[in-house]
Write a protein that holds these residues in place. Structure first.
Motif, PDB file in Angstrom:
ATOM      1  N   LEU A  56      38.503  42.930  24.864  1.00 31.17           N
ATOM      2  CA  LEU A  56      37.485  43.928  25.195  1.00 31.17           C
ATOM      3  C   LEU A  56      36.156  43.253  25.514  1.00 31.17           C
ATOM      4  N   LEU A  57      35.845  42.175  24.785  1.00 29.15           N
ATOM      5  CA  LEU A  57      34.612  41.427  25.048  1.00 29.15           C
ATOM      6  C   LEU A  57      34.655  40.782  26.428  1.00 29.15           C
ATOM      7  N   VAL A  58      35.827  40.244  26.801  1.00 28.94           N
ATOM      8  CA  VAL A  58      35.988  39.648  28.129  1.00 28.94           C
ATOM      9  C   VAL A  58      35.708  40.681  29.214  1.00 28.94           C
ATOM     10  N   TYR A  59      36.110  41.926  28.989  1.00 28.65           N
ATOM     11  CA  TYR A  59      35.817  42.996  29.945  1.00 28.65           C
ATOM     12  C   TYR A  59      34.344  43.383  29.904  1.00 28.65           C
ATOM     13  N   LEU A  60      33.759  43.412  28.720  1.00 31.12           N
ATOM     14  CA  LEU A  60      32.401  43.919  28.551  1.00 31.12           C
ATOM     15  C   LEU A  60      31.362  42.989  29.164  1.00 31.12           C
ATOM     16  N   VAL A  61      31.599  41.670  29.101  1.00 33.69           N
ATOM     17  CA  VAL A  61      30.599  40.714  29.594  1.00 33.69           C
ATOM     18  C   VAL A  61      30.292  40.927  31.076  1.00 33.69           C
ATOM     19  N   ARG A  86      30.497  40.989  45.528  1.00 33.39           N
ATOM     20  CA  ARG A  86      30.449  41.605  44.204  1.00 33.39           C
ATOM     21  C   ARG A  86      31.719  41.341  43.410  1.00 33.39           C
ATOM     22  N   THR A  87      32.866  41.342  44.081  1.00 31.83           N
ATOM     23  CA  THR A  87      34.124  41.047  43.398  1.00 31.83           C
ATOM     24  C   THR A  87      34.156  39.606  42.919  1.00 31.83           C
ATOM     25  N   ALA A  88      33.720  38.679  43.770  1.00 37.23           N
ATOM     26  CA  ALA A  88      33.699  37.266  43.389  1.00 37.23           C
ATOM     27  C   ALA A  88      32.756  37.028  42.207  1.00 37.23           C
ATOM     28  N   LEU A  89      31.599  37.660  42.231  1.00 40.10           N
ATOM     29  CA  LEU A  89      30.647  37.495  41.136  1.00 40.10           C
ATOM     30  C   LEU A  89      31.162  38.110  39.845  1.00 40.10           C
ATOM     31  N   TYR A  90      31.892  39.220  39.973  1.00 35.55           N
ATOM     32  CA  TYR A  90      32.457  39.856  38.787  1.00 35.55           C
ATOM     33  C   TYR A  90      33.441  38.910  38.087  1.00 35.55           C
ATOM     34  N   PHE A  91      34.348  38.318  38.865  1.00 41.06           N
ATOM     35  CA  PHE A  91      35.326  37.412  38.263  1.00 41.06           C
ATOM     36  C   PHE A  91      34.685  36.110  37.801  1.00 41.06           C
ATOM     37  N   LEU A  92      33.627  35.682  38.472  1.00 37.66           N
ATOM     38  CA  LEU A  92      32.884  34.514  38.002  1.00 37.66           C
ATOM     39  C   LEU A  92      32.255  34.800  36.647  1.00 37.66           C
ATOM     40  N   ILE A 147      34.660  33.940  29.255  1.00 40.24           N
ATOM     41  CA  ILE A 147      35.772  33.315  28.531  1.00 40.24           C
ATOM     42  C   ILE A 147      35.395  31.909  28.092  1.00 40.24           C
ATOM     43  N   LEU A 148      34.836  31.116  29.019  1.00 39.41           N
ATOM     44  CA  LEU A 148      34.482  29.730  28.695  1.00 39.41           C
ATOM     45  C   LEU A 148      33.393  29.671  27.630  1.00 39.41           C
ATOM     46  N   LEU A 149      32.403  30.553  27.741  1.00 39.69           N
ATOM     47  CA  LEU A 149      31.321  30.544  26.748  1.00 39.69           C
ATOM     48  C   LEU A 149      31.808  31.038  25.397  1.00 39.69           C
ATOM     49  N   ALA A 150      32.753  31.969  25.382  1.00 40.85           N
ATOM     50  CA  ALA A 150      33.311  32.424  24.108  1.00 40.85           C
ATOM     51  C   ALA A 150      34.083  31.298  23.424  1.00 40.85           C
ATOM     52  N   VAL A 151      34.855  30.546  24.219  1.00 40.48           N
ATOM     53  CA  VAL A 151      35.569  29.395  23.653  1.00 40.48           C
ATOM     54  C   VAL A 151      34.580  28.359  23.135  1.00 40.48           C
TER      55      VAL A 151
END
Length: 251
Positions: free
Chosen positions: A110-115, A136-142, A148-152
């Motif tokens: 859920l956090l991965v979606y929320l960020v 906008r799609t590219a920036l969203y996935f970026l 994910i990387l910052l959470a790890v």
């Protein structure tokens, strides 16, 4: 964890994703679709195009069978991916039970979606410039990848600080570092908010909140269902593997 256990968890993750998709589907239909209809009505009322265009898929089909197919397939696919992540996390993030690990996994998803959502929230029809949809799609996935990387990274930081600060303060430090890093990313990445003139602001935010509610229901249900199913597969000794100590030599 042997391959049989991994396969069983993968199947149960997909089943849990399917089961979680059902309440998410109800939420999307009851909360989201009325706002989509209102946005489409606004778009049609302010469009200068003629009404002789052929409708490939009817709105009734989109809001029923199309919506159900999309959400259920989405739930099954993400359930399988989450199950594989669960296999990796179990026993590696602390002495958590199977259900607790499943709950943490669902919260992390859920956090991965929320960020990225907070930076690039979902838009209903008639909102957003079609010429910028690729950017906008590219920036969203970026933003999702950065999250994910910052959470790890925050998790690794917390684990390194734990021996000196203790678990509580190490967790707080890791969480604070994550929030600061995400804030910096938000500040430097471009924003797109192409809301047409006259579009109701209340409708925009009601639609965005409904999309957030769908994800909240989906991952909450997944965590509960998958935790129950996984507990029947994973042996208790694999939940929190203990470090074996050498037996003292009798004198």
């Amino acid at each position: 964890m042997n391959s049989v256990t991994v396969r069983n968890l993968l199947v149960r993750g997909m089943l849990a994703g399917l089961a979680a998709g059902l309440p998410a589907l109800v939420t999307a239909y009851l909360l989201g679709e009325p706002h989509v209809d209102a946005a489409i009505a606004f778009e049609e009322a302010h469009s200068h195009a003629h009404g002789d265009e052929v409708e490939v898929v009817s709105r009734a089909m989109q809001s029923t069978a199309g919506l159900a197919t999309g959400i259920l397939v989405y739930g099954v696919a993400l359930g399988g991916i989450a199950a594989l992540v669960f296999c990796f996390l179990l026993g590696r993030i602390g002495r958590f039970s199977t259900r607790a690990t499943a709950a943490l996994l669902a919260a992390g998803a859920l956090l991965v979606y929320l960020v990225p959502f907070l930076k690039y929230p979902a838009n209903p029809p008639a909102v957003g410039d079609p010429d910028t949809i690729g950017q906008r799609t590219a920036l969203y996935f970026l933003m999702m990848l950065l999250g994910i990387l910052l959470a790890v990274g925050a998790t690794l930081l917390g684990r390194r600080l734990a021996p000196r600060l203790g678990n509580w303060y190490a967790t707080v430090a890791g969480g604070a570092a994550f929030v600061v890093a995400i804030g910096i990313a938000y500040a430097f990445l471009p924003a797109y908010d192409n809301v047409p003139h006259g579009f109701p602001g209340t409708l925009l935010w009601q639609f965005r909140l409904s999309t957030l509610a769908v994800q909240l229901v989906l991952w909450t249900a997944f965590g509960l269902v998958f935790g129950h199913l996984a507990e029947r597969v994973v042996p208790a000794r694999q939940e929190a593997p203990a470090v074996e100590e050498a037996a003292p030599v009798a004198s």
